[in-house]
Design a protein around this motif. Structure first.
Motif, short mmCIF file in Angstrom:
data_model
loop_
_atom_site.label_atom_id
_atom_site.label_comp_id
_atom_site.label_asym_id
_atom_site.label_seq_id
_atom_site.Cartn_x
_atom_site.Cartn_y
_atom_site.Cartn_z
N THR A 54 1.00 -1.22 -0.04
CA THR A 54 0.12 -0.03 -0.14
C THR A 54 0.92 1.35 0.01
O THR A 54 0.45 2.21 -0.37
CB THR A 54 -0.91 0.08 1.39
N HIS A 55 2.19 1.08 0.26
CA HIS A 55 3.17 2.27 0.25
C HIS A 55 4.40 1.66 0.81
O HIS A 55 4.54 0.82 1.36
CB HIS A 55 2.63 3.41 1.23
N THR A 56 5.44 2.76 0.66
CA THR A 56 6.91 2.40 1.25
C THR A 56 6.70 2.49 2.59
O THR A 56 6.50 3.57 3.37
CB THR A 56 7.96 3.32 0.78
N HIS A 57 7.01 1.36 3.25
CA HIS A 57 6.64 1.38 4.92
C HIS A 57 7.97 1.93 5.54
O HIS A 57 8.95 1.80 5.05
CB HIS A 57 6.40 0.03 5.34
N ALA A 58 7.88 2.39 6.91
CA ALA A 58 8.84 3.08 7.46
C ALA A 58 9.20 2.06 8.77
O ALA A 58 10.04 2.43 9.49
CB ALA A 58 8.81 4.39 8.01
N ASP A 59 8.28 1.36 9.09
CA ASP A 59 8.24 0.63 10.53
C ASP A 59 8.63 -0.73 10.31
O ASP A 59 8.66 -1.47 11.38
CB ASP A 59 6.87 0.85 11.22
N HIS A 60 8.91 -1.27 9.36
CA HIS A 60 9.25 -2.73 9.17
C HIS A 60 10.02 -2.85 7.84
O HIS A 60 9.70 -2.20 6.93
CB HIS A 60 8.09 -3.53 9.21
N LEU A 61 10.74 -4.07 7.79
CA LEU A 61 11.29 -4.40 6.35
C LEU A 61 10.34 -5.19 5.63
O LEU A 61 9.57 -6.13 6.09
CB LEU A 61 12.39 -5.12 6.78
N ASN A 80 4.95 5.96 -7.94
CA ASN A 80 5.91 6.94 -7.26
C ASN A 80 6.97 6.17 -6.14
O ASN A 80 7.55 6.63 -5.71
CB ASN A 80 4.85 7.95 -6.35
N SER A 81 6.61 4.83 -6.14
CA SER A 81 7.65 4.00 -5.24
C SER A 81 9.19 4.27 -5.78
O SER A 81 9.38 4.32 -6.70
CB SER A 81 7.11 2.68 -5.15
N PRO A 82 9.79 4.67 -4.78
CA PRO A 82 11.30 5.11 -5.00
C PRO A 82 12.01 3.53 -5.20
O PRO A 82 13.19 3.61 -5.66
CB PRO A 82 11.74 5.57 -3.75
N SER A 83 11.48 2.39 -4.86
CA SER A 83 12.40 1.37 -4.80
C SER A 83 12.58 0.94 -6.14
O SER A 83 11.72 0.69 -7.08
CB SER A 83 11.61 0.14 -3.95
N PRO A 84 13.90 0.25 -6.55
CA PRO A 84 13.95 -0.57 -7.63
C PRO A 84 13.75 -1.99 -7.89
O PRO A 84 13.71 -2.71 -8.73
CB PRO A 84 15.63 -0.47 -7.70
N LEU A 85 12.98 -2.51 -6.65
CA LEU A 85 12.60 -3.81 -6.48
C LEU A 85 11.17 -4.03 -7.10
O LEU A 85 10.74 -5.20 -6.93
CB LEU A 85 12.79 -4.51 -4.94
N GLN A 213 15.81 4.21 10.61
CA GLN A 213 17.02 4.11 10.08
C GLN A 213 17.46 2.77 9.19
O GLN A 213 17.60 2.91 7.99
CB GLN A 213 18.33 4.16 11.10
N GLN A 214 16.70 1.70 9.91
CA GLN A 214 17.25 0.40 9.06
C GLN A 214 15.99 0.10 8.06
O GLN A 214 16.26 -0.33 7.11
CB GLN A 214 17.06 -0.83 10.13
N SER A 215 14.86 0.59 8.51
CA SER A 215 13.65 0.26 7.55
C SER A 215 13.60 1.08 6.32
O SER A 215 13.66 0.78 5.31
CB SER A 215 12.41 0.13 8.42
N LEU A 216 13.16 2.44 6.45
CA LEU A 216 12.68 3.19 5.45
C LEU A 216 14.01 3.49 4.28
O LEU A 216 13.50 3.25 3.40
CB LEU A 216 12.58 4.59 5.98
N GLN A 217 15.18 3.72 4.55
CA GLN A 217 16.16 3.54 3.59
C GLN A 217 16.32 2.36 2.94
O GLN A 217 16.48 2.29 1.75
CB GLN A 217 17.07 4.06 4.17
N ILE A 218 16.09 1.15 3.61
CA ILE A 218 16.26 -0.11 2.95
C ILE A 218 15.17 -0.05 2.11
O ILE A 218 15.36 -0.56 0.97
CB ILE A 218 16.48 -1.18 4.05
N ASN A 219 13.77 0.03 2.50
CA ASN A 219 12.82 -0.24 1.72
C ASN A 219 12.86 0.76 0.48
O ASN A 219 12.21 0.35 -0.70
CB ASN A 219 11.49 0.08 2.59
#
Ligand SMILES: [Fe+2]
Length: 345
Positions: A54-61, A80-85, A213-219
């Motif tokens: 539903t969107h790029t999540h910030a609270d989980h991987l 609009n999702s930034p992810s290359p995956l 830190q771990q989640s948003l930027q990884i996602n």
């Protein structure tokens, strides 16, 4: 028979299984529960056809490349999702089919730029746009409480009152609600003008989730923290940005800035193309290439990616490394293409 909806996580953070006959779609799976999902699908002999976010999540991987291999279904997110995956992009008005049943896509930006709500017969999965008695925070990058108010009041609240609401989160043990109940009882929206809602959201003062830190930027980037080093939120807040139009004008200038595109090679030559003379350095290669790039530390540089998230991280890292004039292309290639500026493929 309409689509059946089940919540699988039993925690604050919801994942939904949509089934029709022997076909299934997972919505917002959490990476740490991958094996549970795999076993459930196998046990019930369900064929997973898509993974919707539903969107790029910030609270989980979210699911990474390996997890996608395990579940063997394409990941679908808003364009609009930034992810290359992301394997397939969805947009406002799209209809996704599950064994002939329609899932309608509402683009509902506000919590994030890539937020969607998924409407099926009799129900709506609202992600973090509308929660039970609440709404998703709008203070992350790309958040906008005004557009969220519009999405809820002009789109979701126009659905029939009996429509069941399945939210992306609930912190009070609730499972579902209805559009009618939320219209009557959700204090974020009840008797609130758009301006009052914007003021209310600006005053929430919520702490950033622990895992941001771990989640948003990884996602956002599709990379793991051990593959690239991510900057701190405070460093991200210090970067400068340039709009697509302003960059286009600057490129006409003899003193044109150097362009560094940090997407994956497939994206560089893919649907959005790239800007002429941009140098491709995928984000995971960046650290390795940094010593050579230091020769350009005094020159103006603009960093580019799909939506402006990966490039923001690279700008922050370049600032730390001593580059003096680094700017991020605001909104990335999506904004450039939306402005109908020239691209190469
Ligand atoms: Fe969220």
């Amino acid at each position: 028979m309409p689509i059946a909806i089940e919540e699988l996580n039993n925690t604050n953070c919801k994942c939904y299984l949509l089934t029709k006959g022997s076909f299934a779609i997972l919505v917002d799976p959490v990476r740490e529960r991958l094996e549970t999902y795999r076993q459930l699908l196998e046990h019930r002999s369900l064929k997973l056809v898509k993974i919707l976010e539903t969107h790029t999540h910030a609270d989980h991987l979210m699911l990474n490349r390996d997890a996608r291999q395990v579940l063997q279904a394409p990941i679908v997110m808003h364009r609009n999702s930034p992810s290359p995956l992301v394997d397939e992009h969805m947009d406002e008005g799209d209809e996704i089919l599950l064994d002939g049943e329609i899932i309608r896509v509402f683009h509902t930006p506000g919590h994030t730029l890539d937020s969607v709500c998924l409407v099926v017969e009799g129900a709506v999965l609202t992600g973090d746009t509308l929660l039970i008695g609440g709404s998703g925070r709008t203070d992350f990058p790309g958040g906008d409480s005004g557009t969220q108010y519009d999405a809820v009041t002009e789109r979701l609240f126009k659905l029939p009152d009996e429509t069941v609401v399945w939210p992306g989160h609930d912190y009070k043990g609730n499972t579902s609600s209805t559009i009618g109940y939320e219209k009557q009882n959700n204090l974020r929206f009840l008797n609130k003008t758009r301006a009052q809602y914007v003021e209310l959201m600006a005053g929430l003062g919520l702490p950033f989730p622990e895992k941001i830190q771990q989640s948003l930027q990884i996602n956002q980037s599709g990379f793991e923290a051990d593959e690239v080093s991510f900057p701190l939120v405070t460093d991200l807040q210090k970067i400068s940005e340039i709009s697509a139009q302003d960059l286009h004008a600057l490129l006409e200038n003899p003193e044109r800035p150097r362009l560094i595109d940090v997407r994956e090679p497939e994206e560089f030559v893919g649907e959005l193309g790239h800007i002429s003379h941009a140098l491709l350095i995928p984000m995971d290669m960046f650290q390795k290439r940094l010593p050579k790039l230091l020769g350009y530390a005094d020159l103006p540089i603009v960093v580019i990616c799909r939506a402006g998230a990966r490039s923001a991280a690279v700008c922050a890292l370049m600032n730390q490394a001593g580059f003096r004039s680094v700017r991020n292309l605001q909104g990335g290639m999506l904004a450039w293409v939306d402005q109908q500026l020239p691209v190469q493929h």
